[in-house]
Write a protein that holds these residues in place. Structure first.
Motif, PDB file in Angstrom:
ATOM      1  N   ALA A  62       0.811  -1.218   0.000  1.00 16.17           N
ATOM      2  CA  ALA A  62       0.000   0.000   0.000  1.00 16.17           C
ATOM      3  C   ALA A  62       0.841   1.264   0.000  1.00 16.17           C
ATOM      4  O   ALA A  62       0.474   2.261  -0.644  1.00 16.17           O
ATOM      5  CB  ALA A  62      -0.934  -0.010   1.209  1.00 16.17           C
ATOM      6  N   TRP A  63       1.978   1.250   0.713  1.00 13.43           N
ATOM      7  CA  TRP A  63       2.672   2.511   0.988  1.00 13.43           C
ATOM      8  C   TRP A  63       4.019   2.674   0.298  1.00 13.43           C
ATOM      9  O   TRP A  63       4.395   3.801  -0.060  1.00 13.43           O
ATOM     10  CB  TRP A  63       2.849   2.671   2.501  1.00 13.43           C
ATOM     11  N   LEU A  64       4.763   1.599   0.111  1.00 14.02           N
ATOM     12  CA  LEU A  64       6.121   1.793  -0.421  1.00 14.02           C
ATOM     13  C   LEU A  64       6.142   2.379  -1.828  1.00 14.02           C
ATOM     14  O   LEU A  64       7.017   3.212  -2.127  1.00 14.02           O
ATOM     15  CB  LEU A  64       6.898   0.475  -0.369  1.00 14.02           C
ATOM     16  N   PRO A  65       5.220   2.013  -2.723  1.00 12.55           N
ATOM     17  CA  PRO A  65       5.249   2.673  -4.038  1.00 12.55           C
ATOM     18  C   PRO A  65       5.065   4.184  -3.955  1.00 12.55           C
ATOM     19  O   PRO A  65       5.555   4.926  -4.822  1.00 12.55           O
ATOM     20  CB  PRO A  65       4.083   2.011  -4.783  1.00 12.55           C
ATOM     21  N   ARG A  66       4.391   4.683  -2.918  1.00 12.23           N
ATOM     22  CA  ARG A  66       4.196   6.120  -2.759  1.00 12.23           C
ATOM     23  C   ARG A  66       5.425   6.797  -2.152  1.00 12.23           C
ATOM     24  O   ARG A  66       5.737   7.952  -2.470  1.00 12.23           O
ATOM     25  CB  ARG A  66       2.996   6.399  -1.860  1.00 12.23           C
ATOM     26  N   LEU A  67       6.111   6.082  -1.249  1.00 10.30           N
ATOM     27  CA  LEU A  67       7.234   6.688  -0.539  1.00 10.30           C
ATOM     28  C   LEU A  67       8.553   6.548  -1.300  1.00 10.30           C
ATOM     29  O   LEU A  67       9.407   7.441  -1.229  1.00 10.30           O
ATOM     30  CB  LEU A  67       7.384   6.036   0.840  1.00 10.30           C
ATOM     31  N   ALA A  68       8.731   5.445  -2.000  1.00  8.94           N
ATOM     32  CA  ALA A  68      10.026   5.108  -2.592  1.00  8.94           C
ATOM     33  C   ALA A  68      10.608   6.195  -3.479  1.00  8.94           C
ATOM     34  O   ALA A  68      11.825   6.456  -3.416  1.00  8.94           O
ATOM     35  CB  ALA A  68       9.917   3.793  -3.371  1.00  8.94           C
ATOM     36  N   PRO A  69       9.824   6.852  -4.338  1.00 12.28           N
ATOM     37  CA  PRO A  69      10.437   7.856  -5.228  1.00 12.28           C
ATOM     38  C   PRO A  69      11.081   9.025  -4.498  1.00 12.28           C
ATOM     39  O   PRO A  69      11.885   9.753  -5.095  1.00 12.28           O
ATOM     40  CB  PRO A  69       9.250   8.333  -6.083  1.00 12.28           C
ATOM     41  N   HIS A  70      10.768   9.206  -3.235  1.00 15.50           N
ATOM     42  CA  HIS A  70      11.266  10.345  -2.479  1.00 15.50           C
ATOM     43  C   HIS A  70      12.388   9.972  -1.502  1.00 15.50           C
ATOM     44  O   HIS A  70      12.845  10.838  -0.746  1.00 15.50           O
ATOM     45  CB  HIS A  70      10.111  10.975  -1.698  1.00 15.50           C
ATOM     46  N   LEU A  71      12.825   8.725  -1.520  1.00 15.07           N
ATOM     47  CA  LEU A  71      13.822   8.254  -0.568  1.00 15.07           C
ATOM     48  C   LEU A  71      15.163   8.039  -1.255  1.00 15.07           C
ATOM     49  O   LEU A  71      15.211   7.565  -2.399  1.00 15.07           O
ATOM     50  CB  LEU A  71      13.343   6.958   0.086  1.00 15.07           C
ATOM     51  N   PRO A  72      16.263   8.324  -0.565  1.00 17.71           N
ATOM     52  CA  PRO A  72      17.585   8.252  -1.202  1.00 17.71           C
ATOM     53  C   PRO A  72      18.202   6.857  -1.223  1.00 17.71           C
ATOM     54  O   PRO A  72      19.291   6.683  -1.777  1.00 17.71           O
ATOM     55  CB  PRO A  72      18.424   9.203  -0.350  1.00 17.71           C
ATOM     56  N   LEU A  73      17.568   5.878  -0.592  1.00 17.04           N
ATOM     57  CA  LEU A  73      18.042   4.500  -0.630  1.00 17.04           C
ATOM     58  C   LEU A  73      16.961   3.608  -1.228  1.00 17.04           C
ATOM     59  O   LEU A  73      15.768   3.932  -1.148  1.00 17.04           O
ATOM     60  CB  LEU A  73      18.382   4.003   0.778  1.00 17.04           C
ATOM     61  N   ALA A  74      17.377   2.492  -1.792  1.00 14.97           N
ATOM     62  CA  ALA A  74      16.409   1.538  -2.331  1.00 14.97           C
ATOM     63  C   ALA A  74      15.572   0.947  -1.201  1.00 14.97           C
ATOM     64  O   ALA A  74      16.047   0.786  -0.068  1.00 14.97           O
ATOM     65  CB  ALA A  74      17.130   0.424  -3.074  1.00 14.97           C
ATOM     66  N   VAL A  75      14.325   0.641  -1.504  1.00 16.24           N
ATOM     67  CA  VAL A  75      13.422  -0.034  -0.578  1.00 16.24           C
ATOM     68  C   VAL A  75      12.740  -1.158  -1.345  1.00 16.24           C
ATOM     69  O   VAL A  75      12.802  -1.213  -2.574  1.00 16.24           O
ATOM     70  CB  VAL A  75      12.379   0.942   0.018  1.00 16.24           C
ATOM     71  N   PRO A  76      12.079  -2.087  -0.651  1.00 16.85           N
ATOM     72  CA  PRO A  76      11.418  -3.177  -1.361  1.00 16.85           C
ATOM     73  C   PRO A  76      10.415  -2.666  -2.394  1.00 16.85           C
ATOM     74  O   PRO A  76       9.726  -1.663  -2.176  1.00 16.85           O
ATOM     75  CB  PRO A  76      10.718  -3.959  -0.242  1.00 16.85           C
ATOM     76  N   PHE A 119      18.513   9.461   4.801  1.00 13.88           N
ATOM     77  CA  PHE A 119      17.322   8.627   4.601  1.00 13.88           C
ATOM     78  C   PHE A 119      16.215   9.007   5.591  1.00 13.88           C
ATOM     79  O   PHE A 119      15.060   9.224   5.195  1.00 13.88           O
ATOM     80  CB  PHE A 119      17.683   7.152   4.753  1.00 13.88           C
ATOM     81  N   LEU A 120      16.555   9.071   6.878  1.00 13.86           N
ATOM     82  CA  LEU A 120      15.535   9.399   7.875  1.00 13.86           C
ATOM     83  C   LEU A 120      14.993  10.812   7.671  1.00 13.86           C
ATOM     84  O   LEU A 120      13.792  11.060   7.825  1.00 13.86           O
ATOM     85  CB  LEU A 120      16.097   9.259   9.287  1.00 13.86           C
ATOM     86  N   PHE A 182       7.872   7.170  10.268  1.00 11.18           N
ATOM     87  CA  PHE A 182       8.999   6.397  10.784  1.00 11.18           C
ATOM     88  C   PHE A 182       8.976   5.004  10.155  1.00 11.18           C
ATOM     89  O   PHE A 182       7.935   4.497   9.750  1.00 11.18           O
ATOM     90  CB  PHE A 182       8.978   6.298  12.317  1.00 11.18           C
ATOM     91  N   HIS A 183      10.170   4.422  10.061  1.00 14.72           N
ATOM     92  CA  HIS A 183      10.315   3.053   9.552  1.00 14.72           C
ATOM     93  C   HIS A 183       9.717   2.064  10.533  1.00 14.72           C
ATOM     94  O   HIS A 183       9.005   1.135  10.150  1.00 14.72           O
ATOM     95  CB  HIS A 183      11.797   2.762   9.295  1.00 14.72           C
ATOM     96  N   GLY A 184      10.038   2.205  11.811  1.00 12.98           N
ATOM     97  CA  GLY A 184       9.437   1.402  12.855  1.00 12.98           C
ATOM     98  C   GLY A 184      10.243   0.210  13.316  1.00 12.98           C
ATOM     99  O   GLY A 184       9.983  -0.330  14.396  1.00 12.98           O
ATOM    100  N   ASP A 185      11.230  -0.209  12.528  1.00  9.80           N
ATOM    101  CA  ASP A 185      12.086  -1.333  12.926  1.00  9.80           C
ATOM    102  C   ASP A 185      13.473  -1.105  12.328  1.00  9.80           C
ATOM    103  O   ASP A 185      14.054  -1.978  11.695  1.00  9.80           O
ATOM    104  CB  ASP A 185      11.489  -2.655  12.434  1.00  9.80           C
ATOM    105  N   PHE A 186      13.986   0.082  12.585  1.00  9.77           N
ATOM    106  CA  PHE A 186      15.182   0.567  11.907  1.00  9.77           C
ATOM    107  C   PHE A 186      16.417   0.098  12.658  1.00  9.77           C
ATOM    108  O   PHE A 186      16.907   0.768  13.575  1.00  9.77           O
ATOM    109  CB  PHE A 186      15.123   2.091  11.846  1.00  9.77           C
ATOM    110  N   HIS A 187      16.943  -1.051  12.284  1.00 13.30           N
ATOM    111  CA  HIS A 187      18.135  -1.601  12.932  1.00 13.30           C
ATOM    112  C   HIS A 187      19.031  -2.252  11.884  1.00 13.30           C
ATOM    113  O   HIS A 187      18.671  -2.354  10.696  1.00 13.30           O
ATOM    114  CB  HIS A 187      17.760  -2.587  14.036  1.00 13.30           C
ATOM    115  N   THR A 188      20.185  -2.690  12.311  1.00 10.29           N
ATOM    116  CA  THR A 188      21.216  -3.179  11.401  1.00 10.29           C
ATOM    117  C   THR A 188      20.714  -4.290  10.493  1.00 10.29           C
ATOM    118  O   THR A 188      21.034  -4.329   9.299  1.00 10.29           O
ATOM    119  CB  THR A 188      22.417  -3.688  12.217  1.00 10.29           C
TER     120      THR A 188
END
Length: 281
Positions: A62-76, A119-120, A182-188
């Motif tokens: 639902a959400w990543l296709p909307r957010l991805a174009p605005h983020l500086p790192l790749a996402v699923p 990214f954040l 927020f990502h919500g589970d932002f860890h290594t």
């Protein structure tokens, strides 16, 4: 839940026959939340192992296709959402395959801090929708579980120190500014690297809108004290938000330690580092 390759094969072939001819290979090790198979060269199939991860496929779709174009790192990149079938009870995902290795503390550097801060910052600047995804439990809702975890690890860690940090985090002033993504589970474990450089952020099942303190967990799973300080300065984090972030890192680290440390020396090492770093601040 026991999820084997024959089950995944039947689910894929039954719901997405266009991919029935593609080879299917288990990805091992994977994370604690999903069983992952590579489907051909371009796709990944992700099936939740437990109820805590069952909403991720639909949240990401639902959400990543909307957010991805605005983020500086790749996402699923979601491709399809599978339905429960053949005795498997939950929705599952087919995503584009993201190349890379799971990040380790070896990538900790000022350059990495700059990448993660960018990214954040980009994520937090995105407009907040009228109906964002559910944020799940906050710190206060984790109180009973966290105190139980502290009691169970008192022979391994300083229980009094853990309790003091937890109570300080709970009593810290709440986020008083407009809510942000927020990502919500932002860890290594949710970073991928290529050539020793962070290339992607994965696992957005905890995606939500509200207090960004939970994304400070990265500071206590990846970073040394020196780069942690740079990370805080880069993001301009105030004392109260930093303290809540330590609380999030502590609660998550204790939860993972209690659930997996006995069966996984790797997780025991990672979570011990996380808990210790949260205590140190």
């Amino acid at each position: 839940m026991e999820i084997d390759t024959p089950l995944v094969r039947r689910l894929v072939d039954g719901q997405f026959p266009q991919w029935a001819g593609l080879p299917l290979r288990l990805v091992d090790p994977a994370g604690s939340d999903h069983v992952i198979h590579r489907l051909g060269d371009e796709l990944a199939v992700r099936l939740p192992r437990h109820e805590g991860a069952i909403n991720q496929a639909r949240v990401e779709a639902a959400w990543l296709p909307r957010l991805a174009p605005h983020l500086p790192l790749a996402v699923p990149v979601p491709v399809a959402v599978g339905e429960p079938a053949l005795g498997y009870p939950w929705s599952w995902a087919v995503n584009r395959w993201l190349a890379g290795e799971v990040a380790t503390v070896e990538v900790d550097s000022v350059d990495t801090v700059a990448i993660l801060g960018e990214f954040l910052g980009a994520l937090q600047r995105l407009p907040v929708p009228a109906r964002p995804p559910s944020v799940g439990r906050g710190l206060a809702e984790r109180d009973a579980d966290t105190r139980a975890a502290i009691a169970s690890v008192a022979g391994v860690f300083d229980g009094a120190a853990l309790t003091a940090l937890w109570e300080d985090a709970l009593s810290a002033p709440a986020w008083g500014r407009p809510p942000v993504w927020f990502h919500g589970d932002f860890h290594t474990g949710n970073l991928l690297t290529v050539g020793g450089r962070v290339s992607a952020v994965i696992d957005f099942g905890g995606l939500g809108v509200g207090d960004p303190a939970r994304d400070l967990m990265m500071a206590f799973t990846l970073m040394s004290p020196a780069t942690r300080a740079v990370f805080r300065e880069t993001l301009g984090v105030d004392d109260a938000t930093w303290l809540r972030g330590r609380g999030w890192a502590l609660a998550a680290g204790l939860n993972a330690y209690c659930a997996y440390a006995v069966s996984s020396p790797r997780i025991a090492g990672h979570t011990t580092r996380q808990i210790t770093a949260a205590l140190a601040g």
